[in-house]
Design an enzyme around this catalytic site. Structure first.
Site, PDB file in Angstrom:
ATOM      1  N   LYS A 179      31.025  30.113   0.260  1.00  0.00           N
ATOM      2  CA  LYS A 179      31.504  28.734   0.393  1.00  0.00           C
ATOM      3  C   LYS A 179      32.929  28.733   0.916  1.00  0.00           C
ATOM      4  O   LYS A 179      33.769  29.485   0.418  1.00  0.00           O
ATOM      5  CB  LYS A 179      31.472  28.041  -0.974  1.00  0.00           C
ATOM      6  CG  LYS A 179      31.840  26.567  -0.886  1.00  0.00           C
ATOM      7  CD  LYS A 179      32.561  26.049  -2.122  1.00  0.00           C
ATOM      8  CE  LYS A 179      34.009  26.480  -2.135  1.00  0.00           C
ATOM      9  NZ  LYS A 179      34.807  25.805  -3.181  1.00  0.00           N
ATOM     10  N   TYR A 204       8.118  -3.951  15.688  1.00  0.00           N
ATOM     11  CA  TYR A 204       7.822  -3.910  14.253  1.00  0.00           C
ATOM     12  C   TYR A 204       8.645  -2.797  13.592  1.00  0.00           C
ATOM     13  O   TYR A 204       8.702  -1.677  14.113  1.00  0.00           O
ATOM     14  CB  TYR A 204       6.345  -3.579  14.007  1.00  0.00           C
ATOM     15  CG  TYR A 204       5.336  -4.672  14.326  1.00  0.00           C
ATOM     16  CD1 TYR A 204       5.721  -5.920  14.805  1.00  0.00           C
ATOM     17  CD2 TYR A 204       3.981  -4.431  14.125  1.00  0.00           C
ATOM     18  CE1 TYR A 204       4.771  -6.902  15.082  1.00  0.00           C
ATOM     19  CE2 TYR A 204       3.028  -5.413  14.391  1.00  0.00           C
ATOM     20  CZ  TYR A 204       3.434  -6.647  14.876  1.00  0.00           C
ATOM     21  OH  TYR A 204       2.494  -7.602  15.139  1.00  0.00           O
ATOM     22  N   ARG A 261       0.804  -1.233   0.000  1.00  0.00           N
ATOM     23  CA  ARG A 261       0.000   0.000   0.000  1.00  0.00           C
ATOM     24  C   ARG A 261       0.836   1.282   0.000  1.00  0.00           C
ATOM     25  O   ARG A 261       0.298   2.377  -0.141  1.00  0.00           O
ATOM     26  CB  ARG A 261      -0.972  -0.014   1.187  1.00  0.00           C
ATOM     27  CG  ARG A 261      -2.131  -0.979   0.947  1.00  0.00           C
ATOM     28  CD  ARG A 261      -3.284  -0.659   1.857  1.00  0.00           C
ATOM     29  NE  ARG A 261      -3.043  -1.152   3.210  1.00  0.00           N
ATOM     30  CZ  ARG A 261      -3.410  -0.494   4.312  1.00  0.00           C
ATOM     31  NH1 ARG A 261      -3.999   0.688   4.229  1.00  0.00           N
ATOM     32  NH2 ARG A 261      -3.179  -1.009   5.496  1.00  0.00           N
TER      33      ARG A 261
HETATM   34  C1  UD1 Z   1      -0.535  -7.898  13.575  1.00  0.00           C
HETATM   35  C2  UD1 Z   1      -1.176  -8.648  14.721  1.00  0.00           C
HETATM   36  C3  UD1 Z   1      -2.428  -7.892  15.172  1.00  0.00           C
HETATM   37  C4  UD1 Z   1      -2.058  -6.461  15.550  1.00  0.00           C
HETATM   38  C5  UD1 Z   1      -1.343  -5.789  14.398  1.00  0.00           C
HETATM   39  C6  UD1 Z   1      -0.808  -4.455  14.825  1.00  0.00           C
HETATM   40  C7  UD1 Z   1      -0.693 -10.993  14.414  1.00  0.00           C
HETATM   41  C8  UD1 Z   1      -1.230 -12.293  13.963  1.00  0.00           C
HETATM   42  N1  UD1 Z   1      -1.511  -9.960  14.298  1.00  0.00           N
HETATM   43  O1  UD1 Z   1      -1.456  -7.856  12.504  1.00  0.00           O
HETATM   44  O2  UD1 Z   1      -3.000  -8.533  16.290  1.00  0.00           O
HETATM   45  O3  UD1 Z   1      -3.219  -5.737  15.909  1.00  0.00           O
HETATM   46  O4  UD1 Z   1      -0.217  -6.577  13.987  1.00  0.00           O
HETATM   47  O5  UD1 Z   1      -0.287  -3.792  13.728  1.00  0.00           O
HETATM   48  O6  UD1 Z   1       0.412 -10.916  14.893  1.00  0.00           O
HETATM   49  N2  UD1 Z   1       5.704  -9.247   9.156  1.00  0.00           N
HETATM   50  C9  UD1 Z   1       6.795  -9.987   8.755  1.00  0.00           C
HETATM   51  N3  UD1 Z   1       6.585 -11.242   8.268  1.00  0.00           N
HETATM   52  C10 UD1 Z   1       5.364 -11.785   8.171  1.00  0.00           C
HETATM   53  C11 UD1 Z   1       4.248 -11.015   8.588  1.00  0.00           C
HETATM   54  C12 UD1 Z   1       4.447  -9.748   9.077  1.00  0.00           C
HETATM   55  O7  UD1 Z   1       7.937  -9.527   8.841  1.00  0.00           O
HETATM   56  O8  UD1 Z   1       5.271 -12.927   7.725  1.00  0.00           O
HETATM   57  C13 UD1 Z   1       5.923  -7.907   9.679  1.00  0.00           C
HETATM   58  C14 UD1 Z   1       5.318  -6.848   8.792  1.00  0.00           C
HETATM   59  O9  UD1 Z   1       6.289  -6.382   7.856  1.00  0.00           O
HETATM   60  C15 UD1 Z   1       4.965  -5.767   9.792  1.00  0.00           C
HETATM   61  C16 UD1 Z   1       4.617  -6.551  11.043  1.00  0.00           C
HETATM   62  O10 UD1 Z   1       5.233  -7.804  10.900  1.00  0.00           O
HETATM   63  O11 UD1 Z   1       6.069  -4.958  10.100  1.00  0.00           O
HETATM   64  C17 UD1 Z   1       3.112  -6.719  11.242  1.00  0.00           C
HETATM   65  O12 UD1 Z   1       2.547  -7.312  10.134  1.00  0.00           O
HETATM   66  P1  UD1 Z   1       1.129  -6.889   9.585  1.00  0.00           P
HETATM   67  O13 UD1 Z   1       0.762  -7.794   8.474  1.00  0.00           O
HETATM   68  O14 UD1 Z   1       1.092  -5.438   9.372  1.00  0.00           O
HETATM   69  O15 UD1 Z   1       0.212  -7.157  10.866  1.00  0.00           O
HETATM   70  P2  UD1 Z   1      -0.994  -8.150  10.992  1.00  0.00           P
HETATM   71  O16 UD1 Z   1      -0.496  -9.544  10.897  1.00  0.00           O
HETATM   72  O17 UD1 Z   1      -2.060  -7.711  10.086  1.00  0.00           O
END
Ligand code: UD1
Ligand code: CA
Length: 456
Positions: A351, A98, A13
């Protein structure tokens, strides 16, 4: 403590070729803010889980002692932390952060870490006006976390919960190796959810404690340019607020940007739309006019920077002396060093030059690689021709010299103390002190000259 930073996601996004965590907040990649927090918390190891754009992420963090683990396929937050199992010290707890949540305060993270121990799994939560697509925190009767349910797995009752999971938590020592291999993708997204560790902790008789963030903004993640801009403004508002509290006058905190560090003395005032980068310090009583852009600059007490002054030390500090006046529309470059009460006016570029106390170049001039003494007056349109096409040369202008308008000083050259250079001169040889030196065609008038007439 281990710190594992999740940064493998693509960030679709963001609609950008740059990996999401490298988009900048206050001039620095988001992930750098997070790595710095890990260092401030005293992490013994910081492990970054990389996937999309891994090489770019690594090179952006080259200055930091962090360990990288690859997550080739993004199969969920639990799967991401699992990739770090070979890199963490198992006898220590593991804080999960994160890479796209850059602004969580040190105080909040310290509170989260302080709640951790060998039989407690603390999770950072936040109350949201609109919990939207976040995981919901389901508490038990005693106020502990019973489980975390993802938006896509939640029922109507659970969706009403306003307390959400920020994703940040501390896994107790030894727990990751026990718990993570037990995660299963039996959920709506077919992912390995890190949040499922809550149930595993409770099955072992451990407690999972909610620790509340101070506000929504500090745990806001960035998934789009809209959110990036919002996080940027939040960060800038915080910086402006802390300077206002120190007594700095900021005309409009919503039009104020620090992308580095800004240190201010007493009674400093800053007009709208200024940008401060690198290290900038403003002494007592300094006034900065609208639209100034300052990078790596030290401004001494009482100096005035008029609107649209641009000063970029390119890593070398520019020094502006006490009581100096600069601008409007002045440009200072690396190595500019302006003495006490000196004046640099509109459309003047300086400069690698030292200006002595009380010296002035008020209009339309280029002063490069020069040593300018005290009380010198440099007229409009003066140029120091410092470059012969191969090398740069020095122009020396001694004390009390006046350089007439539109003169060119061809370096290397010295204009002697107290001398005057006539307007329009091209000076190629050193000039003697105290004398008038003129180097231009003599003015003649022809009395018998006739202007050509057009033929009928
Ligand atoms: C996750 C949480 C959710 C929380 C939300 C907050 C889980 C299952 N869910 O949601 O409860 O409210 O974060 O933002 O944990 N990432 C990886 N590898 C992966 C998946 C994700 O590195 O396989 C990283 C993403 O780049 C990001 C972070 O983890 O920095 C969170 O991933 P994202 O997909 O945004 O969060 P959700 O799983 O939707
Ligand atoms: Ca997801």
């Amino acid at each position: 403590m281990n710190v594992v930073i999740l940064a493998a996601g693509k960030g679709t996004r963001m609609k950008s070729d740059l990996p999401k965590v490298l988009h900048r907040v206050a001039g620095r990649p988001m992930i750098e803010h997070v790595v710095q927090r890990a260092l401030e918390l005293g992490a013994s190891r910081t492990i970054v889980v990389v996937g999309h754009g891994a090489e770019l992420v690594k090179s952006a963090l080259a200055a930091y002692a962090v360990v990288y683990v690859d997550q080739l396929e993004q199969r969920g937050t639990g799967h991401a932390v699992m990739q770090a199992l070979g890199a963490i010290a198992h006898a220590e707890p593991t804080l999960v952060l994160y890479g796209d949540v850059p602004l969580t305060s040190l105080a909040t993270l310290r509170a989260l870490v302080a709640a951790a121990n060998t039989h407690t799994l603390p999770v950072l939560t936040v109350d949201m006006a609109d919990a939207a697509k976040y995981g919901r925190i389901v508490r038990d009767a005693s106020g502990q976390i019973a489980r975390i349910v993802e938006f896509k797995d939640a029922n109507a009752e659970e969706l009403k919960i306003s307390e959400t999971n920020t994703g940040m938590m501390v896994l107790p020592a030894l727990a990751p190796a026990r718990w993570l291999p037990k995660l299963t993708p039996n959920n709506a997204q077919g992912e390995l959810y890190l949040t499922d560790v809550v149930a595993l902790a409770r099955a072992e008789g451990m407690a999972s404690l909610p620790v509340s963030a101070a506000n929504e903004a500090e745990v806001e993640g960035v998934n789009s340019k809209v959110e990036l801009a919002r996080v940027e403004r939040y960060f800038q508002a915080q910086q402006a607020h802390s300077l206002l509290e120190q007594g700095v006058e900021i005309a409009d905190p919503a039009r104020f940007d620090v992308r580095g560090t800004l240190v201010c003395g007493r009674d400093v005032s800053i007009d709208v739309n200024c940008v401060f980068e690198g290290k900038v310090s403003l002494g007592d009583g300094v006034r900065v006019g609208a639209g100034c852009v300052l990078k790596d600059v030290e401004v001494a007490a009482g100096a005035v920077l008029k609107p649209y002054t641009v000063a970029d030390g390119e890593g070398k500090v520019i020094r502006i002396g006490a009581g100096a006046q600069v601008g409007p529309f002045a440009r200072l470059r690396a190595g500019a060093n302006l003495g006490v009460n000196s004046h640099i006016g509109n459309f003047v570029e300086v400069k690698n030059s030292r200006f002595g106390p009380g010296s002035k170049a008020n209009h339309l001039a280029y002063v490069g690689d020069s040593v300018v003494g005290e009380r010198v007056n440099i007229g409009a349109g003066v140029i120091t021709a410092n470059y012969d096409g191969a090398a740069k040369h020095t122009t020396t202008i001694e004390d009390d010299v006046h350089i007439g308008s539109n003169s060119v000083l061809v370096a290397p050259v010295t204009v002697g103390r107290g001398g005057t250079v006539g307007a329009g001169s091209t000076i190629t040889k050193n000039t003697p002190p105290e004398q008038l030196t003129v180097a231009r065609g003599k003015q003649v008038s022809l009395s018998d000259w006739q202007r050509p007439k057009k033929q009928a």
